[in-house]
Design an enzyme around this catalytic site. Structure first.
Site, PDB file in Angstrom:
ATOM      1  N   GLU A  53       0.840  -1.196   0.000  1.00 14.47           N
ATOM      2  CA  GLU A  53       0.000   0.000   0.000  1.00 14.47           C
ATOM      3  C   GLU A  53       0.878   1.250   0.000  1.00 14.47           C
ATOM      4  O   GLU A  53       1.703   1.437   0.890  1.00 14.47           O
ATOM      5  CB  GLU A  53      -0.904   0.024   1.238  1.00 14.47           C
ATOM      6  CG  GLU A  53      -1.726   1.302   1.366  1.00 14.47           C
ATOM      7  CD  GLU A  53      -2.458   1.427   2.690  1.00 14.47           C
ATOM      8  OE1 GLU A  53      -2.835   2.563   3.037  1.00 14.47           O
ATOM      9  OE2 GLU A  53      -2.642   0.407   3.380  1.00 14.47           O
ATOM     10  N   ARG A  57      -0.107  10.509   0.525  1.00  7.89           N
ATOM     11  CA  ARG A  57       0.200  11.579   1.469  1.00  7.89           C
ATOM     12  C   ARG A  57       1.338  12.484   0.995  1.00  7.89           C
ATOM     13  O   ARG A  57       1.710  13.422   1.692  1.00  7.89           O
ATOM     14  CB  ARG A  57       0.576  10.982   2.835  1.00  7.89           C
ATOM     15  CG  ARG A  57      -0.507  10.113   3.438  1.00  7.89           C
ATOM     16  CD  ARG A  57      -0.121   9.663   4.822  1.00  7.89           C
ATOM     17  NE  ARG A  57      -0.947   8.557   5.274  1.00  7.89           N
ATOM     18  CZ  ARG A  57      -0.851   7.983   6.466  1.00  7.89           C
ATOM     19  NH1 ARG A  57       0.054   8.428   7.323  1.00  7.89           N
ATOM     20  NH2 ARG A  57      -1.629   6.973   6.795  1.00  7.89           N
ATOM     21  N   THR A  81      -4.998   6.048   1.909  1.00  8.39           N
ATOM     22  CA  THR A  81      -5.398   7.417   2.266  1.00  8.39           C
ATOM     23  C   THR A  81      -6.222   8.051   1.137  1.00  8.39           C
ATOM     24  O   THR A  81      -6.032   9.205   0.775  1.00  8.39           O
ATOM     25  CB  THR A  81      -4.182   8.299   2.613  1.00  8.39           C
ATOM     26  OG1 THR A  81      -3.229   7.532   3.355  1.00  8.39           O
ATOM     27  CG2 THR A  81      -4.599   9.469   3.487  1.00  8.39           C
ATOM     28  N   LYS A 141     -10.564  -2.227   7.046  1.00 11.22           N
ATOM     29  CA  LYS A 141      -9.365  -1.786   7.744  1.00 11.22           C
ATOM     30  C   LYS A 141      -9.786  -1.287   9.122  1.00 11.22           C
ATOM     31  O   LYS A 141     -10.726  -0.499   9.235  1.00 11.22           O
ATOM     32  CB  LYS A 141      -8.705  -0.660   6.941  1.00 11.22           C
ATOM     33  CG  LYS A 141      -7.569   0.074   7.635  1.00 11.22           C
ATOM     34  CD  LYS A 141      -7.041   1.175   6.723  1.00 11.22           C
ATOM     35  CE  LYS A 141      -5.934   1.974   7.378  1.00 11.22           C
ATOM     36  NZ  LYS A 141      -5.305   2.925   6.450  1.00 11.22           N
TER      37      LYS A 141
END
Length: 220
Positions: A53, A57, A81, A141
């Site tokens: 992953e 960001r 994200t 998650k």
């Protein structure tokens, strides 16, 4: 007949599970320099961690996803994200094979419904889990794991919310990973400890492969 799984249909859920079952730990990466992404991903894959992953960001994140998707054999690269439909579209276009969000929003759920790429949505409370289950999701998650109550909290959810599987992420390390992996409702964990910033900056791929191998060897 009305669609009883308006969000993650069974085929997409199975696609996601196939990726998450590749290993006990999914590396969660913040990539500052896209040029390092290929070497980093190859090092992780060499250690057995094929599902990766890359979080959205940094300005380099999308280019990193593109590079890994195009150049790293054996890697399943996902984007994390993801906060809105625009993020989703960009991540999928870059080559993401799965999408991860820290929570959920109508925009993200709408984008997920219309996409062939599976979503791993974030949840931290029983109410959030129930809401996602009603939307057709049973793989989530758990974030932020340690701050939200840790393994003990997730264990407490296993009976009343049976049938839900989690990938806990947030504050997890080699020391406490098995606290989560031993739970019946945990399929894998997410962690950043397998790719320390100083090793990435130094290009010490051998050291990262060693950390990945240790993570891959974790067993419940």
């Amino acid at each position: 007949m009305a669609d009883q799984n308006p969000g993650q249909n069974p085929s997409k859920t199975e696609k996601l599970l196939t990726i998450l079952k590749l290993q006990p730990v999914v590396p969660v990466l913040i990539v500052d320099d896209a040029k390092s992404a290929v070497g980093l991903a190859r090092a992780l894959v060499a250690g057995g961690l094929r599902a990766i992953e890359i979080t959205m960001r940094t300005p380099a994140a999308l280019d990193a996803v593109k590079a890994v998707a195009a150049e790293v054999e054996g890697a399943n690269v996902g984007a994390g994200t993801i906060l809105n439909a625009k993020d989703w579209e960009a991540a999928v276009k870059a080559g993401s094979t799965f999408i991860v969000s820290p929570g959920v929003s109508p925009g993200v759920l709408s984008a997920a419904k219309d996409s062939p790429v599976p979503l791993l949505p974030g949840a931290a409370t029983a109410s959030e889990v129930m809401t996602l289950r009603e939307a057709g999701y049973n793989v989530m998650k758990f974030f932020p794991a340690e701050q939200a109550g840790g393994a003990a909290y997730l264990k407490a959810l296993s009976s009343p919310l049976a049938g839900t599987l989690f990938c806990p992420t947030g504050g997890i390390s080699l020391k406490n990973a098995n606290d989560y992996l031993s739970l019946p409702n945990v399929i894998c964990v997410g962690g950043s400890w397998v790719a320390p910033k100083e090793l990435v900056a130094a290009g010490d791929w051998a050291a990262i492969t060693k950390l990945a191998s240790e993570a891959f060897a974790l067993r419940a």
